[in-house]
Write an enzyme that holds these catalytic residues in place. Structure first.
Site, PDB file in Angstrom:
ATOM      1  CG  HIS A  62      -4.419  -3.723   2.602  1.00 33.87           C
ATOM      2  ND1 HIS A  62      -3.828  -3.289   3.768  1.00 33.87           N
ATOM      3  CD2 HIS A  62      -4.756  -2.599   1.919  1.00 33.87           C
ATOM      4  CE1 HIS A  62      -3.821  -1.968   3.804  1.00 33.87           C
ATOM      5  NE2 HIS A  62      -4.382  -1.530   2.687  1.00 33.87           N
ATOM      6  CB  CYS A  81      -0.972  -0.037   1.171  1.00 34.95           C
ATOM      7  SG  CYS A  81      -2.401   1.055   0.960  1.00 34.95           S
ATOM      8  CD  GLU A  95      -3.265  -6.487   5.312  1.00 35.15           C
ATOM      9  OE1 GLU A  95      -4.190  -5.668   5.308  1.00 35.15           O
ATOM     10  OE2 GLU A  95      -2.330  -6.453   4.487  1.00 35.15           O
TER      11      GLU A  95
END
Length: 406
Positions: free
Chosen positions: A368, A278, A370
């Site tokens: 992202h 990001c 994650e």
């Protein structure tokens, strides 16, 4: 300006009812939406952005990347799963305000420990409900992200011109340097799960809790450093320096992050394996010599399609970014750090979603991996980081062995 007649929310046994009062949302271009209070009463200003996720609102609200932003939920019904003690991505709600159409009357989930609105009220997050979020989203898609104010209770009774002035005099996101406002104040470590394989220095620009956890699950001991960290701080991590360096997500304009870009160039100069997500992707772009620019309304939500150009695989990914890297899609670029390729691209609008250095162990993605909340299609990117560090470790071992035979 008039306010609505207070509405009383239906209650369940043993749960006190909530009384709603009139509220108004005012955009900087003068358009206003009238609704009812949600969360805390009062006023707030920020950048209006919309999120397309139907779930994961707790992770979204506690994502530091949403600092100074007012989140508009495109899903009409919000709050039905409540909030819990496990899914926070940081220690607080960072969103400046919250906009929903139809708030849940009560939470209904076995993991819930309290209602979403109670959490918003306790953390003094001003919101608004009972407005046409579909119309608001269409407006933002046509006009672009812009400043907005939410006013409820006594604040909503002020003249509309006064409310509009409050919005138009609030800070803009372009040019904002916000990493220092969300970063950790002190370094801390997240231990590896099981046998420790590597040590990583992670620069916190607004890091989400799930990121070091996923690295820890891969045998990485993660040392999280403040955004003000220097190259000496980074090199001091581990017994003989870190095996890799990570730059996290975070809020603000990458064009204002001069300190962070300088630090990243010092990391690249030393050939340390690097992974950024990001904001970290935008900073890698700047460190390599590319520009960045503000998107019209950005990418936010957990259902954005991205192609990994290395494999040709299309991934459904989680996003939260209003800025992007300006790099060519049709060719490799020659930079001061060697050849660089755009590794990932958004299939909705061809925005650069990843960079890969071909002559250095460095790469990044704009979204992202994650995925808190969101799909897990991109979790393999953490394995690529492990692979980079493994290759570097193997190379060093081979050099040491060769020197030992001389």
């Amino acid at each position: 300006m008039t306010t609505q007649t207070p509405l009383t929310v239906p209650t369940r046994d043993g749960h006190p009812g909530r009384t709603r009062v009139g509220a108004v949302l005012v955009l900087e271009d003068g358009r206003a939406f009238r609704g009812a209070s949600y969360g805390a009463l009062g006023e707030t200003v920020g950048e209006a952005v919309f999120s397309t996720g139907m779930t994961g609102y707790q992770e979204t609200l506690t994502d530091p990347s949403y600092h100074r932003q007012v989140i508009v939920m495109t899903a009409p019904h919000v709050g039905n799963t409540g909030v819990n003690t496990e899914d926070d991505e940081s220690t607080r709600i960072w969103a400046a305000g919250y906009v929903v159409r139809d708030p849940a009357i009560r939470a209904s989930n076995w993991r819930a420990t309290r209602d979403l609105e109670d959490e918003l009220a306790e953390q003094r997050v001003v919101g608004i409900c009972d407005i046409d979020t579909r119309a608001l989203t269409r407006h933002l898609r046509e006009r672009g992200a812009m400043r907005v104010g939410i006013f409820s209770g006594d604040a909503a009774a002020r003249p509309e011109g006064e409310l509009l002035d409050a919005v138009r005099t609030s800070p803009q996101m372009a040019g904002a340097a916000l990493a220092a406002e969300v970063t950790t104040s002190e370094p801390y470590a997240v231990p590896a799960v099981g046998e420790k394989r590597f040590t990583v220095a992670a620069v916190d620009l607004g890091i989400k809790a799930m990121t070091p956890q996923l690295m820890a699950q891969r045998g990485i001991e993660v040392h999280v450093l403040p955004a003000t960290a220097t190259i000496d701080d980074v090199l001091a991590v581990g017994e003989s320096g870190p095996d890799g360096v990570f730059f996290s997500n975070g809020p603000g304009d990458p064009a204002s992050a001069e300190h962070e870009v300088t630090l990243l160039r010092e990391v690249l100069d030393r050939g340390l394996p690097f992974f950024g997500i990001c904001f970290g992707n935008q900073l890698l772009g700047r460190a390599l010599g590319f520009g960045t620019y503000k998107l019209k309304y950005g990418h936010r939500g957990i259902n954005q399609p991205v192609m990994d150009r290395t494999t040709g695989k299309v991934e459904v990914t989680a996003h939260n970014h209003g800025f992007a890297v300006d790099a060519p899609l049709d060719k490799d670029s020659d930079t001061a750090y060697g050849r660089v390729r755009v590794s990932h691209v958004c299939l909705n609008d061809d925005v650069v979603e990843g960079l890969e250095c071909l002559d250095l162990p460095a790469y990044s993605v704009q979204y992202h991996p994650e995925a808190a909340a969101g799909p897990h299609d991109a979790a393999y990117l953490f394995d690529r980081f492990v692979e980079l560090m493994t290759n570097r470790q193997t190379t060093h071992q081979q050099i040491s062995a060769s020197e030992g035979t001389l």
